[in-house]
Design a protein around this motif. Structure first.
Motif, PDB file in Angstrom:
ATOM      1  N   ARG A  12       0.863  -1.198   0.000  1.00  0.00           N
ATOM      2  CA  ARG A  12       0.000   0.000   0.000  1.00  0.00           C
ATOM      3  C   ARG A  12       0.896   1.243   0.000  1.00  0.00           C
ATOM      4  NH1 ARG A  12      -3.836  -0.672   4.353  1.00  0.00           N
ATOM      5  NH2 ARG A  12      -2.654   0.777   5.611  1.00  0.00           N
ATOM      6  N   PHE A  13       0.664   2.092  -0.989  1.00  0.00           N
ATOM      7  CA  PHE A  13       1.451   3.327  -1.102  1.00  0.00           C
ATOM      8  C   PHE A  13       0.522   4.522  -0.933  1.00  0.00           C
ATOM      9  CE2 PHE A  13       3.638   0.171  -3.742  1.00  0.00           C
ATOM     10  CZ  PHE A  13       4.933   0.251  -3.229  1.00  0.00           C
ATOM     11  N   ASP A  14       0.971   5.501  -0.192  1.00  0.00           N
ATOM     12  CA  ASP A  14       0.204   6.739  -0.039  1.00  0.00           C
ATOM     13  C   ASP A  14       0.959   7.839  -0.785  1.00  0.00           C
ATOM     14  OD1 ASP A  14      -1.145   8.969   0.669  1.00  0.00           O
ATOM     15  OD2 ASP A  14      -0.845   8.770   2.843  1.00  0.00           O
ATOM     16  N   ASP A 163      10.616   3.509  -2.056  1.00  0.00           N
ATOM     17  CA  ASP A 163      10.113   2.203  -1.598  1.00  0.00           C
ATOM     18  C   ASP A 163       9.424   1.463  -2.749  1.00  0.00           C
ATOM     19  OD1 ASP A 163       9.433   0.117   0.177  1.00  0.00           O
ATOM     20  OD2 ASP A 163       7.500   1.053   0.633  1.00  0.00           O
ATOM     21  N   LEU A 164       8.632   2.194  -3.542  1.00  0.00           N
ATOM     22  CA  LEU A 164       7.983   1.544  -4.702  1.00  0.00           C
ATOM     23  C   LEU A 164       9.054   0.926  -5.613  1.00  0.00           C
ATOM     24  CD1 LEU A 164       5.392   1.185  -6.708  1.00  0.00           C
ATOM     25  CD2 LEU A 164       6.372   3.147  -7.835  1.00  0.00           C
ATOM     26  N   LEU A 165      10.079   1.715  -5.913  1.00  0.00           N
ATOM     27  CA  LEU A 165      11.114   1.213  -6.835  1.00  0.00           C
ATOM     28  C   LEU A 165      11.874   0.042  -6.219  1.00  0.00           C
ATOM     29  CD1 LEU A 165      12.541   4.525  -8.349  1.00  0.00           C
ATOM     30  CD2 LEU A 165      10.746   3.057  -9.250  1.00  0.00           C
ATOM     31  N   THR A 267      19.481 -12.712  -4.673  1.00  0.00           N
ATOM     32  CA  THR A 267      18.135 -13.011  -4.178  1.00  0.00           C
ATOM     33  C   THR A 267      18.022 -12.677  -2.691  1.00  0.00           C
ATOM     34  OG1 THR A 267      17.923 -14.771  -5.803  1.00  0.00           O
ATOM     35  CG2 THR A 267      16.420 -14.865  -3.939  1.00  0.00           C
ATOM     36  N   SER A 268      19.056 -12.983  -1.910  1.00  0.00           N
ATOM     37  CA  SER A 268      18.945 -12.767  -0.467  1.00  0.00           C
ATOM     38  C   SER A 268      18.829 -11.278  -0.142  1.00  0.00           C
ATOM     39  CB  SER A 268      20.121 -13.395   0.275  1.00  0.00           C
ATOM     40  OG  SER A 268      21.312 -12.855  -0.222  1.00  0.00           O
ATOM     41  N   ARG A 269      19.550 -10.459  -0.900  1.00  0.00           N
ATOM     42  CA  ARG A 269      19.473  -8.999  -0.702  1.00  0.00           C
ATOM     43  C   ARG A 269      18.034  -8.518  -0.996  1.00  0.00           C
ATOM     44  NH1 ARG A 269      19.015  -4.706   0.335  1.00  0.00           N
ATOM     45  NH2 ARG A 269      19.941  -2.760  -0.354  1.00  0.00           N
ATOM     46  N   ALA A 270      17.449  -9.057  -2.067  1.00  0.00           N
ATOM     47  CA  ALA A 270      16.092  -8.654  -2.458  1.00  0.00           C
ATOM     48  C   ALA A 270      15.069  -9.120  -1.415  1.00  0.00           C
ATOM     49  CB  ALA A 270      15.765  -9.237  -3.833  1.00  0.00           C
ATOM     50  N   LEU A 271      15.221 -10.330  -0.933  1.00  0.00           N
ATOM     51  CA  LEU A 271      14.275 -10.842   0.081  1.00  0.00           C
ATOM     52  C   LEU A 271      14.371 -10.028   1.374  1.00  0.00           C
ATOM     53  CD1 LEU A 271      14.650 -14.692  -0.449  1.00  0.00           C
ATOM     54  CD2 LEU A 271      12.677 -13.266  -1.068  1.00  0.00           C
ATOM     55  N   GLU A 272      15.580  -9.612   1.672  1.00  0.00           N
ATOM     56  CA  GLU A 272      15.805  -8.776   2.856  1.00  0.00           C
ATOM     57  C   GLU A 272      15.006  -7.471   2.724  1.00  0.00           C
ATOM     58  OE1 GLU A 272      19.821  -6.785   4.026  1.00  0.00           O
ATOM     59  OE2 GLU A 272      20.136  -8.933   3.755  1.00  0.00           O
ATOM     60  N   TYR A 273      15.054  -6.873   1.524  1.00  0.00           N
ATOM     61  CA  TYR A 273      14.311  -5.621   1.342  1.00  0.00           C
ATOM     62  C   TYR A 273      12.801  -5.862   1.444  1.00  0.00           C
ATOM     63  CZ  TYR A 273      12.635  -1.138   0.215  1.00  0.00           C
ATOM     64  OH  TYR A 273      11.962   0.062   0.349  1.00  0.00           O
ATOM     65  N   LEU A 274      12.332  -6.944   0.836  1.00  0.00           N
ATOM     66  CA  LEU A 274      10.886  -7.214   0.855  1.00  0.00           C
ATOM     67  C   LEU A 274      10.381  -7.381   2.290  1.00  0.00           C
ATOM     68  CD1 LEU A 274      10.556  -9.626  -2.201  1.00  0.00           C
ATOM     69  CD2 LEU A 274       9.840  -7.228  -2.055  1.00  0.00           C
ATOM     70  N   ALA A 275      11.213  -7.956   3.131  1.00  0.00           N
ATOM     71  CA  ALA A 275      10.807  -8.165   4.522  1.00  0.00           C
ATOM     72  C   ALA A 275      10.710  -6.835   5.273  1.00  0.00           C
ATOM     73  CB  ALA A 275      11.808  -9.086   5.220  1.00  0.00           C
ATOM     74  N   ALA A 276      11.391  -5.807   4.760  1.00  0.00           N
ATOM     75  CA  ALA A 276      11.427  -4.531   5.480  1.00  0.00           C
ATOM     76  C   ALA A 276      10.644  -3.419   4.778  1.00  0.00           C
ATOM     77  CB  ALA A 276      12.883  -4.090   5.622  1.00  0.00           C
ATOM     78  N   ALA A 279       5.834  -0.289   2.399  1.00  0.00           N
ATOM     79  CA  ALA A 279       4.546  -0.493   1.712  1.00  0.00           C
ATOM     80  C   ALA A 279       3.986  -1.882   2.015  1.00  0.00           C
ATOM     81  CB  ALA A 279       4.719  -0.323   0.210  1.00  0.00           C
ATOM     82  N   ALA A 280       4.863  -2.872   2.130  1.00  0.00           N
ATOM     83  CA  ALA A 280       4.405  -4.238   2.458  1.00  0.00           C
ATOM     84  C   ALA A 280       3.921  -4.267   3.911  1.00  0.00           C
ATOM     85  CB  ALA A 280       5.548  -5.226   2.241  1.00  0.00           C
ATOM     86  N   LYS A 281       4.620  -3.552   4.784  1.00  0.00           N
ATOM     87  CA  LYS A 281       4.204  -3.519   6.193  1.00  0.00           C
ATOM     88  C   LYS A 281       2.865  -2.788   6.315  1.00  0.00           C
ATOM     89  CE  LYS A 281       8.623  -3.897   8.512  1.00  0.00           C
ATOM     90  NZ  LYS A 281       9.726  -3.196   9.144  1.00  0.00           N
ATOM     91  N   ALA A 282       2.674  -1.718   5.532  1.00  0.00           N
ATOM     92  CA  ALA A 282       1.417  -0.966   5.607  1.00  0.00           C
ATOM     93  C   ALA A 282       0.245  -1.839   5.154  1.00  0.00           C
ATOM     94  CB  ALA A 282       1.516   0.282   4.724  1.00  0.00           C
ATOM     95  N   ALA A 283       0.474  -2.674   4.122  1.00  0.00           N
ATOM     96  CA  ALA A 283      -0.602  -3.532   3.622  1.00  0.00           C
ATOM     97  C   ALA A 283      -0.920  -4.653   4.610  1.00  0.00           C
ATOM     98  CB  ALA A 283      -0.209  -4.133   2.277  1.00  0.00           C
ATOM     99  N   ALA A 284       0.107  -5.077   5.358  1.00  0.00           N
ATOM    100  CA  ALA A 284      -0.094  -6.198   6.304  1.00  0.00           C
ATOM    101  C   ALA A 284      -0.727  -5.719   7.610  1.00  0.00           C
ATOM    102  CB  ALA A 284       1.249  -6.863   6.578  1.00  0.00           C
ATOM    103  N   ALA A 285      -0.673  -4.418   7.854  1.00  0.00           N
ATOM    104  CA  ALA A 285      -1.140  -3.894   9.163  1.00  0.00           C
ATOM    105  C   ALA A 285      -2.660  -3.986   9.299  1.00  0.00           C
ATOM    106  CB  ALA A 285      -0.695  -2.452   9.314  1.00  0.00           C
TER     107      ALA A 285
END
Ligand SMILES: [Fe+2]
Ligand SMILES: [Fe+2]
Length: 285
Positions: A12-14, A163-165, A267-276, A279-285
């Motif tokens: 979720r992006f505002d 964050d989107l990028l 891949t590990s660097r990318a997964l690390e970013y996705l976890a943090a 926008a992903a945290k806002a959607a999960a909240a």
């Protein structure tokens, strides 16, 4: 892809308060990157349609799962970038003269129409998969670049856009092998791979240059600075854009006989970013 299961991640992006030039004082860098929002909604919807059509041709269960995960991720990417376009449209920057052309290109020229017998239809579909594989080489390259570049943070780029990028770039890195593996599954010939890049690469570059010029001319706050190779190189010197030379070198890597996307990016660097990702945290909240 092996062990990793590709799952679409809700975000979720505002966009409230987003400046059109979201890299402060850098109109060329802002609009060269903003061109992604012009190209990707239609382009990624076309990826989704193309890959849905390819599903019946897949004879490998693991690859089918990857393709389904890819479809889910690209559909969300298209909608996320559409959100920025909608925001631009309400801020005196009507993107429709450009996006109508994208609709024509992806829906009419590259879309569904009668192409003759089954063999020709199948060949055209595989050709489209090869274009997607070549473009995905570049989306993964850009994803890897945006995750690591210090320039956008240093320039105090808008954090929501960054964050989107980086969220999108991370998913591009994570699913970077899917289109290539699908192409090889349907046609392992080297000629198919080369054609995908030699045709898809210059078209993408041309669409990108036109898009950046269109945005610069349309932006009411812009100084109307020209988007030139020199402007690109200057922004690349500040790590706000990837260097032209790095893009060219990357094209040559794609043409190497032993190339596989898994050899590029982390891949590990990318997964690390996705976890943090905020926008992903806002959607999960
Ligand atoms: Fe994407
Ligand atoms: Fe992708």
């Amino acid at each position: 892809m092996g062990e990793l299961v590709l799952r679409p991640l809700d975000v979720r992006f505002d966009w409230t308060g987003l400046p059109l030039q979201w890299v402060p004082g850098e109109p060329a860098a802002s609009h060269i990157l903003n061109t992604l929002h012009l190209l990707l909604p239609e382009g990624e919807r076309w990826f989704v349609e193309t890959f849905k059509q390819a599903l019946p041709l897949i004879r490998d269960d693991m690859l089918r799962e990857d393709v389904l995960g890819f479809i889910g991720q690209e559909a969300i990417h298209a909608e996320a970038h559409q959100g920025v376009l909608d925001y631009f449209a309400t801020h005196d920057m009507d993107p429709t003269p450009y996006t109508r052309q994208m609709e024509w290109l992806f829906r009419k020229v590259l879309g569904d129409r009668d192409r003759g017998d089954e063999a020709r239809k199948r060949d055209f579909l595989i050709e489209k998969v090869a274009f997607v594989a070549a473009i995905e080489h570049y989306t993964a390259f850009l994803g890897d670049w945006v995750l690591d570049t210090p320039g956008l943070d240093r320039a105090q780029a808008d954090p929501v856009m960054l964050d989107l990028l980086r969220w999108h770039g991370s998913e591009e890195v994570v699913h970077r092998s899917v289109a290539y593996d699908l192409m090889v599954h349907l046609d392992p010939s080297y000629g198919r791979r080369v054609r995908g890049l030699l045709i898809g690469g210059p078209i993408l570059f041309w669409l990108w240059a036109r898009g950046a010029r269109f945005l610069m001319a349309t932006d009411p706050s812009s100084s109307k600075q020209k988007v030139t190779i020199r402007a690109w190189q200057q922004a690349a010197g500040k790590c706000l854009l990837p260097a032209p030379r790095a893009l060219l070198r990357s094209a040559f890597r794609y043409l190497r006989p032993g190339y596989h996307p898994s050899l590029e990016g982390s891949t590990s660097r990318a997964l690390e970013y996705l976890a943090a990702s905020p926008a992903a945290k806002a959607a999960a909240a």
